[in-house]
Structure formats: structure tokens, C-alpha cells
Write a protein that holds these residues in place. Structure first.
Motif, PDB file in Angstrom:
ATOM      1  N   THR A 196      -2.714  -3.924   6.059  1.00  0.00           N
ATOM      2  CA  THR A 196      -3.977  -3.870   6.802  1.00  0.00           C
ATOM      3  C   THR A 196      -5.169  -4.291   5.942  1.00  0.00           C
ATOM      4  O   THR A 196      -6.141  -4.828   6.456  1.00  0.00           O
ATOM      5  CB  THR A 196      -4.217  -2.450   7.337  1.00  0.00           C
ATOM      6  OG1 THR A 196      -4.147  -1.510   6.246  1.00  0.00           O
ATOM      7  CG2 THR A 196      -3.156  -2.080   8.359  1.00  0.00           C
ATOM      8  N   ASP A 197      -5.103  -4.048   4.643  1.00  0.00           N
ATOM      9  CA  ASP A 197      -6.198  -4.441   3.754  1.00  0.00           C
ATOM     10  C   ASP A 197      -6.009  -5.891   3.313  1.00  0.00           C
ATOM     11  O   ASP A 197      -4.889  -6.396   3.231  1.00  0.00           O
ATOM     12  CB  ASP A 197      -6.249  -3.537   2.524  1.00  0.00           C
ATOM     13  CG  ASP A 197      -6.553  -2.088   2.894  1.00  0.00           C
ATOM     14  OD1 ASP A 197      -7.247  -1.899   3.910  1.00  0.00           O
ATOM     15  OD2 ASP A 197      -6.072  -1.186   2.202  1.00  0.00           O
TER      16      ASP A 197
ATOM     17  N   SER B 219       0.821  -1.216   0.000  1.00  0.00           N
ATOM     18  CA  SER B 219       0.000   0.000   0.000  1.00  0.00           C
ATOM     19  C   SER B 219       0.852   1.262   0.000  1.00  0.00           C
ATOM     20  O   SER B 219       0.426   2.294  -0.509  1.00  0.00           O
ATOM     21  CB  SER B 219      -0.940  -0.009   1.216  1.00  0.00           C
ATOM     22  OG  SER B 219      -0.209  -0.083   2.423  1.00  0.00           O
TER      23      SER B 219
END
Length: 203
Positions: free
Chosen positions: A114-115, A26
Motif C-alpha cells: 500500500t505504501d 511491510s
């Protein structure tokens, strides 16, 4: 007539690996990749489909070249199994000759996003982690066959524990824990589940 490619895929993947290793999935923007790869976004998309497609190709290359290379060097099923396991964990938190800081493991870095990871990237990360788990388990089982595990320690439980320890070491490296401390923790974890060889006991 189309212009020749500026770089071949091997060089692109090598450069991209360091981008993802340092920034994570990310944290690495297309602009970052354009700059580091010296390619425009359309060229990246044309070759790899998406940023995630590029990351998946990078992970596949990382497993083949880095993970499998460390497994072949340290967990080949030859020599002292306890020393081999120790060497494998310590090597993971020891910078190579061209590394200027401890980046941990690329697989851990991406897995910690986190995703939810898209497929096939998540599949490739799981494959790499399984390669580590399987190699550690085989070497720990060999240590058990030689009577090298501590009393009451079950081989597969010890292997699972050491695999978790390794991922913790990788996450700690990302957080800035120093290499000397990480290597101390790696040695301590191995010593907790093993016992010295006869020569070490009597030496």
C-alpha cells in the motif's frame, strides 16, 4: 580477527526471499528477518543497508533465477507459441516440488504494497515485470506470425491482456484461490485470444 560469516549472501537471499514472499515487504519485520536468517539486525544493515536494500537484492536474485528460468523454459521462441504461453501462465500457478502453497509472484506481492516503494526497490520490481511483459509479447507476436491469434485480435493487445491476467492470477493466489481454479482461468484467458493449430482443429 573477525569471526567468519555464518552464511554467504546466496543463502541469506534465499532465506530472505521466502520471508518477503510469504509476508510482503511491510509484513516482514526486522525481527522476522533476524529469526529466519539467523542474523542480528546490525549484520543485516551492514550487508544490505536497510530492509528495503535487502528486499531489492532479493528481487534481483528472484528475477535472475525464477523469472528468467521460467521465461527460458516456456518463452524461448521455440516450438508452438500458443502452448508456450499457456505453459508459462499455468506454471506460474503450479506449486514447485518444494512449495507447500501457492504464493503467487514475489514481484506482484511487493508491488501490491500500500505504501509507495522506495527506489531502487521499485526500479527492480519494474524491471522484473518488464521482463515478463517483453517475453510474453515476443511469443504472442510469434503466434500472430503463424496465424494463431483469434480473428481481430492484435498481438500487442493480446500480450498486454495476458500480462494483466497473469498479475490477476498472482493476486488471486495470494488471496487463497485454489491452483486448479487458477489454472482453469489461465487456460481460458489464452484460449480467448488464440485459436488451435491446424492439427488440433483436424485431430
Amino acid at each position: 580477527m573477525p569471526r567468519p560469516a555464518k552464511f554467504d549472501d546466496d543463502e541469506i537471499l534465499e532465506r530472505a526471499m521466502h520471508v518477503f514472499w510469504r509476508r510482503g515487504l511491510s509484513g516482514a519485520s526486522i525481527r522476522d528477518l533476524e529469526s529466519e536468517l539467523d542474523l542480528r539486525a546490525p549484520s543485516i544493515y551492514r550487508r544490505f543497508g536497510s530492509k528495503e536494500g535487502l528486499a531489492a537484492a532479493v528481487v534481483q536474485r528472484y528475477v535472475l533465477e525464477v523469472i528468467d528460468g521460467r521465461i527460458e523454459k516456456h518463452l524461448s521462441g521455440q516450438g508452438d507459441p500458443v502452448s508456450n504461453v499457456m505453459g508459462f501462465l499455468v506454471s506460474a500457478v503450479t506449486p514447485g516440488p518444494e512449495e507447500d502453497l501457492l504464493l503467487g509472484c514475489l514481484l506482484t506481492t511487493i508491488a501490491m504494497e500500500t505504501d509507495a516503494l522506495p527506489e531502487p526497490l521499485a526500479r527492480d520490481v519494474r524491471f522484473g515485470l518488464r521482463r515478463i511483459d517483453d517475453a510474453l509479447r515476443a511469443e504472442v507476436r510469434r503466434a500472430a506470425e503463424e496465424g494463431r491469434l483469434a480473428d481481430g485480435v492484435v498481438a500487442d493487445d493480446a500480450a498486454s491482456t495476458l500480462s494483466l491476467v497473469m498479475q490477476g492470477l498472482m493476486a488471486s493466489a495470494r488471496a487463497g484461490v485454489g491452483g486448479e481454479e487458477l489454472r482453469r482461468r489461465a487456460r481460458g484467458a489464452v484460449e480467448m485470444v488464440t485459436q488451435p493449430s491446424v492439427s488440433q482443429k483436424t485431430g
